[in-house]
Write an enzyme that holds these catalytic residues in place. Structure first.
Site, PDB file in Angstrom:
ATOM      1  N   LYS A  56      47.729 147.184  49.357  1.00 23.35           N
ATOM      2  CA  LYS A  56      47.216 147.285  47.981  1.00 23.35           C
ATOM      3  C   LYS A  56      46.426 146.021  47.645  1.00 23.35           C
ATOM      4  O   LYS A  56      45.300 146.091  47.147  1.00 23.35           O
ATOM      5  CB  LYS A  56      48.379 147.417  47.007  1.00 23.35           C
ATOM      6  CG  LYS A  56      48.026 147.167  45.549  1.00 23.35           C
ATOM      7  CD  LYS A  56      49.179 147.379  44.591  1.00 23.35           C
ATOM      8  CE  LYS A  56      50.061 146.193  44.442  1.00 23.35           C
ATOM      9  NZ  LYS A  56      49.591 145.136  43.535  1.00 23.35           N
ATOM     10  N   ASN A  57      46.989 144.872  47.979  1.00 18.58           N
ATOM     11  CA  ASN A  57      46.401 143.608  47.520  1.00 18.58           C
ATOM     12  C   ASN A  57      45.222 143.133  48.350  1.00 18.58           C
ATOM     13  O   ASN A  57      44.571 142.156  47.994  1.00 18.58           O
ATOM     14  CB  ASN A  57      47.482 142.526  47.425  1.00 18.58           C
ATOM     15  CG  ASN A  57      48.441 142.803  46.275  1.00 18.58           C
ATOM     16  OD1 ASN A  57      48.188 143.697  45.456  1.00 18.58           O
ATOM     17  ND2 ASN A  57      49.540 142.084  46.239  1.00 18.58           N
ATOM     18  N   ASP A  66      56.315 138.186  46.227  1.00 21.67           N
ATOM     19  CA  ASP A  66      56.382 139.653  46.117  1.00 21.67           C
ATOM     20  C   ASP A  66      57.555 140.240  46.891  1.00 21.67           C
ATOM     21  O   ASP A  66      57.785 141.447  46.808  1.00 21.67           O
ATOM     22  CB  ASP A  66      55.079 140.295  46.612  1.00 21.67           C
ATOM     23  CG  ASP A  66      53.931 139.984  45.674  1.00 21.67           C
ATOM     24  OD1 ASP A  66      52.780 140.268  46.032  1.00 21.67           O
ATOM     25  OD2 ASP A  66      54.181 139.439  44.586  1.00 21.67           O
ATOM     26  N   ARG A  92      50.219 134.696  33.324  1.00 23.72           N
ATOM     27  CA  ARG A  92      49.178 134.959  34.331  1.00 23.72           C
ATOM     28  C   ARG A  92      47.762 134.708  33.784  1.00 23.72           C
ATOM     29  O   ARG A  92      46.931 135.592  33.689  1.00 23.72           O
ATOM     30  CB  ARG A  92      49.330 136.359  34.881  1.00 23.72           C
ATOM     31  CG  ARG A  92      50.690 136.533  35.534  1.00 23.72           C
ATOM     32  CD  ARG A  92      50.877 137.854  36.188  1.00 23.72           C
ATOM     33  NE  ARG A  92      50.067 137.980  37.400  1.00 23.72           N
ATOM     34  CZ  ARG A  92      50.056 139.098  38.126  1.00 23.72           C
ATOM     35  NH1 ARG A  92      50.742 140.132  37.745  1.00 23.72           N
ATOM     36  NH2 ARG A  92      49.311 139.163  39.219  1.00 23.72           N
ATOM     37  N   ARG A 129      52.827 152.218  41.310  1.00 21.65           N
ATOM     38  CA  ARG A 129      51.636 151.361  41.289  1.00 21.65           C
ATOM     39  C   ARG A 129      51.392 150.744  42.660  1.00 21.65           C
ATOM     40  O   ARG A 129      50.261 150.479  43.047  1.00 21.65           O
ATOM     41  CB  ARG A 129      51.816 150.217  40.287  1.00 21.65           C
ATOM     42  CG  ARG A 129      51.848 150.642  38.852  1.00 21.65           C
ATOM     43  CD  ARG A 129      51.768 149.438  37.960  1.00 21.65           C
ATOM     44  NE  ARG A 129      50.632 148.593  38.336  1.00 21.65           N
ATOM     45  CZ  ARG A 129      50.314 147.487  37.697  1.00 21.65           C
ATOM     46  NH1 ARG A 129      51.023 147.088  36.665  1.00 21.65           N
ATOM     47  NH2 ARG A 129      49.282 146.759  38.060  1.00 21.65           N
ATOM     48  N   CYS A 158      51.721 139.982  31.657  1.00 21.95           N
ATOM     49  CA  CYS A 158      52.403 141.180  32.167  1.00 21.95           C
ATOM     50  C   CYS A 158      53.885 140.826  32.232  1.00 21.95           C
ATOM     51  O   CYS A 158      54.294 139.730  31.880  1.00 21.95           O
ATOM     52  CB  CYS A 158      51.847 141.586  33.530  1.00 21.95           C
ATOM     53  SG  CYS A 158      52.415 140.551  34.851  1.00 21.95           S
TER      54      CYS A 158
HETATM   55  C1  EPZ Z   1      48.168 138.056  43.478  1.00 20.45           C
HETATM   56  O1  EPZ Z   1      48.183 137.938  42.065  1.00 20.45           O
HETATM   57  C2  EPZ Z   1      48.878 139.358  43.809  1.00 20.45           C
HETATM   58  N1  EPZ Z   1      48.150 140.479  43.205  1.00 20.45           N
HETATM   59  C3  EPZ Z   1      50.310 139.328  43.284  1.00 20.45           C
HETATM   60  O2  EPZ Z   1      50.954 140.527  43.686  1.00 20.45           O
HETATM   61  C4  EPZ Z   1      51.031 138.141  43.927  1.00 20.45           C
HETATM   62  O3  EPZ Z   1      52.344 138.062  43.424  1.00 20.45           O
HETATM   63  C5  EPZ Z   1      50.257 136.848  43.616  1.00 20.45           C
HETATM   64  O4  EPZ Z   1      48.897 136.976  44.084  1.00 20.45           O
HETATM   65  C6  EPZ Z   1      50.891 135.637  44.288  1.00 20.45           C
HETATM   66  O5  EPZ Z   1      50.930 135.818  45.669  1.00 20.45           O
HETATM   67  C7  EPZ Z   1      47.044 140.945  43.809  1.00 20.45           C
HETATM   68  O6  EPZ Z   1      46.632 140.453  44.845  1.00 20.45           O
HETATM   69  C8  EPZ Z   1      46.363 142.110  43.145  1.00 20.45           C
HETATM   70  P1  EPZ Z   1      47.725 134.001  41.579  1.00 20.45           P
HETATM   71  P2  EPZ Z   1      47.271 136.804  41.334  1.00 20.45           P
HETATM   72  O7  EPZ Z   1      46.390 133.852  40.947  1.00 20.45           O
HETATM   73  O8  EPZ Z   1      46.002 136.639  42.072  1.00 20.45           O
HETATM   74  C9  EPZ Z   1      48.957 131.099  37.979  1.00 20.45           C
HETATM   75  C10 EPZ Z   1      52.199 142.484  43.414  1.00 20.45           C
HETATM   76  O9  EPZ Z   1      53.409 142.623  43.191  1.00 20.45           O
HETATM   77  N2  EPZ Z   1      47.516 131.093  37.675  1.00 20.45           N
HETATM   78  O10 EPZ Z   1      47.925 133.510  42.977  1.00 20.45           O
HETATM   79  O11 EPZ Z   1      47.204 137.155  39.897  1.00 20.45           O
HETATM   80  C11 EPZ Z   1      49.583 132.471  37.764  1.00 20.45           C
HETATM   81  O12 EPZ Z   1      49.978 132.625  36.418  1.00 20.45           O
HETATM   82  C12 EPZ Z   1      51.410 141.432  42.665  1.00 20.45           C
HETATM   83  O13 EPZ Z   1      51.550 143.149  44.259  1.00 20.45           O
HETATM   84  C13 EPZ Z   1      47.055 130.264  36.657  1.00 20.45           C
HETATM   85  O14 EPZ Z   1      47.828 129.550  36.014  1.00 20.45           O
HETATM   86  O15 EPZ Z   1      48.198 135.519  41.531  1.00 20.45           O
HETATM   87  C14 EPZ Z   1      50.774 132.448  38.696  1.00 20.45           C
HETATM   88  O16 EPZ Z   1      51.853 131.783  38.061  1.00 20.45           O
HETATM   89  C15 EPZ Z   1      52.239 140.764  41.594  1.00 20.45           C
HETATM   90  N3  EPZ Z   1      45.717 130.247  36.375  1.00 20.45           N
HETATM   91  C16 EPZ Z   1      50.275 131.601  39.876  1.00 20.45           C
HETATM   92  O17 EPZ Z   1      49.140 130.850  39.393  1.00 20.45           O
HETATM   93  C17 EPZ Z   1      44.817 131.026  37.056  1.00 20.45           C
HETATM   94  O18 EPZ Z   1      43.592 130.949  36.760  1.00 20.45           O
HETATM   95  C18 EPZ Z   1      49.800 132.437  41.072  1.00 20.45           C
HETATM   96  O19 EPZ Z   1      48.819 133.333  40.591  1.00 20.45           O
HETATM   97  C19 EPZ Z   1      45.301 131.870  38.082  1.00 20.45           C
HETATM   98  C20 EPZ Z   1      46.653 131.889  38.381  1.00 20.45           C
END
Ligand code: EPZ
Length: 422
Positions: free
Chosen positions: A22-23, A307, A122, A399, A117
């Site tokens: 998915k990701n 995850d 996020r 999802r 969410c």
């Molecule tokens: C991706 O989300 C995945 N989703 C998530 O999987 C996964 O848990 C996550 O990466 C971490 O590995 C997809 O790929 C569609 P991040 P993403 O940006 O890109 C903070 C699932 O279950 N952050 O690496 O949104 C954020 O709040 C989903 O399949 C900021 O503060 O994750 C989080 O605490 C859930 N500012 C941390 O960084 C930003 O601009 C990691 O977020 C961006 C992120």
């Protein structure tokens, strides 16, 4: 809203095929915005989030067609709009991944702020700061990101102080068509990021170092269409390993990538689970041994993935002794804890750590899914439980897992899906 009814205690046995990631699919589908020709993707799972992304891309004017069980064709030629609307973005925050490609290809984008969410606020501040550094003008107005650039984005050095998968992906796509060279320092190394880089390079991009912390992208004038096969889903694979372990069964994964699952396999082996790779490539999990306690810290790849945190917590709940599970990535990813406690688990939250006191077995109960991976942990607990478990709001699971009830039933689980209800 659908629910699962699971009667626990049946050891899972047999082979199971792992679906596409998915990701990896979500950002790669967005990368087709950058192409001057049609893109065909295979090994794309049939999931709610993928359907939502299909809608987002169609809203932009792209022609998106499911051409087979796991195949999607996307023709970007018809793009005539540059807005990802709130009602789609609110249901799937990965829609924000159209921002980089729209800016790079068309110099404009209007994308609803994703909002929070269940698992956390996020924010997307790191995405926006990086795009601004590449010359984009970014304004926030009435819940939308309004972005624009005169001419092309400019290559820049982007430093991510914290790891962001989505931020890295947005910049990879933006930089692919930028004028000049972009260097990302502190890039996410997840296999899904590497898969996106490989798909972009197959379209004619010039990306080096994906999977390392420093990635260099030399912008090109244009990118052509592509035929690309998505990597398998390492989180679905890890979830099924845990399901095989907790039911004391013997399950063989097919079509997975063991090299994407090293941290998860290491932790399961540490807990006394036997995991062997067959000469034909199958990965066999055998849960007949006693489960030992474990210490888990979720960290960016290649460490233990956030995850998989809820899933390994469910397994630790029925291991002997005391385990500690620490969540370092999201600030609210313990929504499964009270539901697991309803099923007889002995869990104590202490800040971003949960102390798990092992019990002999879960008890069937009525529980509520709250988010994608929390719902997976409830399914895992239910497979082990004594008696029946009813898991409501199973749309969370749909999802991110393709036909999980069917896959589990084929392995011998007693699981039925009931339509409707609260
Ligand atoms: C991706 O989300 C995945 N989703 C998530 O999987 C996964 O848990 C996550 O990466 C971490 O590995 C997809 O790929 C569609 P991040 P993403 O940006 O890109 C903070 C699932 O279950 N952050 O690496 O949104 C954020 O709040 C989903 O399949 C900021 O503060 O994750 C989080 O605490 C859930 N500012 C941390 O960084 C930003 O601009 C990691 O977020 C961006 C992120």
């Amino acid at each position: 809203m659908d629910k699962f009814i699971i009667s626990g205690g049946k050891p899972l046995r047999g082979d199971v095929a792992i679906s596409g990631s998915k990701n990896a699919s979500l950002p790669i589908m967005c990368s087709s915005i950058l192409a001057d020709g049609p893109c065909s993707y295979t090994n794309v799972p049939r999931l709610q989030d993928i359907s939502t992304m299909e809608k987002v891309l169609s809203t932009l004017g792209m022609n998106v067609i499911r051409t087979g069980e796991d195949a999607i064709d996307i023709d970007p030629a018809g793009i005539d709009a540059f807005e990802a609307p709130y009602d789609l973005v609110k249901s799937m925050r990965a829609s924000i991944l159209v921002l980089g490609p729209l800016l790079a290809k068309f110099g404009r984008a209007k994308v609803s702020l994703p909002g929070g969410c269940a698992i956390g606020v996020r924010p997307i501040d790191m995405h926006l700061k990086a795009l601004a550094k590449m010359g984009a003008e970014i304004n926030l107005s009435h819940g939308y990101v309004m972005a624009g650039v005169n001419g092309r984005l400019k290559g820049a050095t982007i430093v991510f102080d914290n790891t962001t998968v989505g931020g890295t992906e947005n910049i990879l796509m933006a930089a692919a068509l930028a004028d000049g060279v972009t260097v990302i320092q502190g890039a996410a190394k997840e296999p899904e990021v590497v898969d996106l880089a490989n798909a972009l390079n197959a379209m004619g991009a010039r990306i080096q170092g994906a999977g390392e912390s420093t990635v260099t992208i030399e912008g090109v004038k244009s990118l052509h269409g592509v035929n690309y096969r998505i990597i398998p889903d390492r989180i679905e694979a890890g979830t099924l390993l845990v399901a095989g372990a907790i039911t004391k069964g013997r399950v063989t994964l097919r079509g997975h990538r063991t090299d994407h699952m090293v941290a998860v396999i290491e932790k399961l082996v540490e807990m006394g689970v036997s995991i062997q790779e067959l000469p034909d490539g199958g990965l066999v999990v055998d849960g007949t041994g006693d489960l030992q306690p474990v210490q888990v810290e979720t960290v960016p790849y290649p460490g233990f993935p956030t995850d998989m945190q809820a899933q390994i917590m469910a397994l630790a709940c029925v291991a002997k002794g005391v385990s500690r599970i620490t969540e370092n990535i999201f600030e609210n990813r313990f929504m499964h804890v009270p539901e697991l406690v309803r099923m007889g688990a002995d869990l104590q939250e202490a800040g971003n750590t949960v102390i798990v006191q092992g019990v002999s077995r879960f008890q069937g109960a009525s529980v509520m899914a709250t988010d994608l991976r929390a719902s997976a942990s409830l399914v895992i607990a239910a497979l082990n439980a004594n008696g029946y478990t009813e898991i409501r709001r199973i749309y969370h699971l749909d999802r991110g897992y393709e036909g999980l009830d069917k896959k589990l039933a084929k392995l011998g689980a007693q699981v039925t899906r009931e339509k409707g209800g609260l």
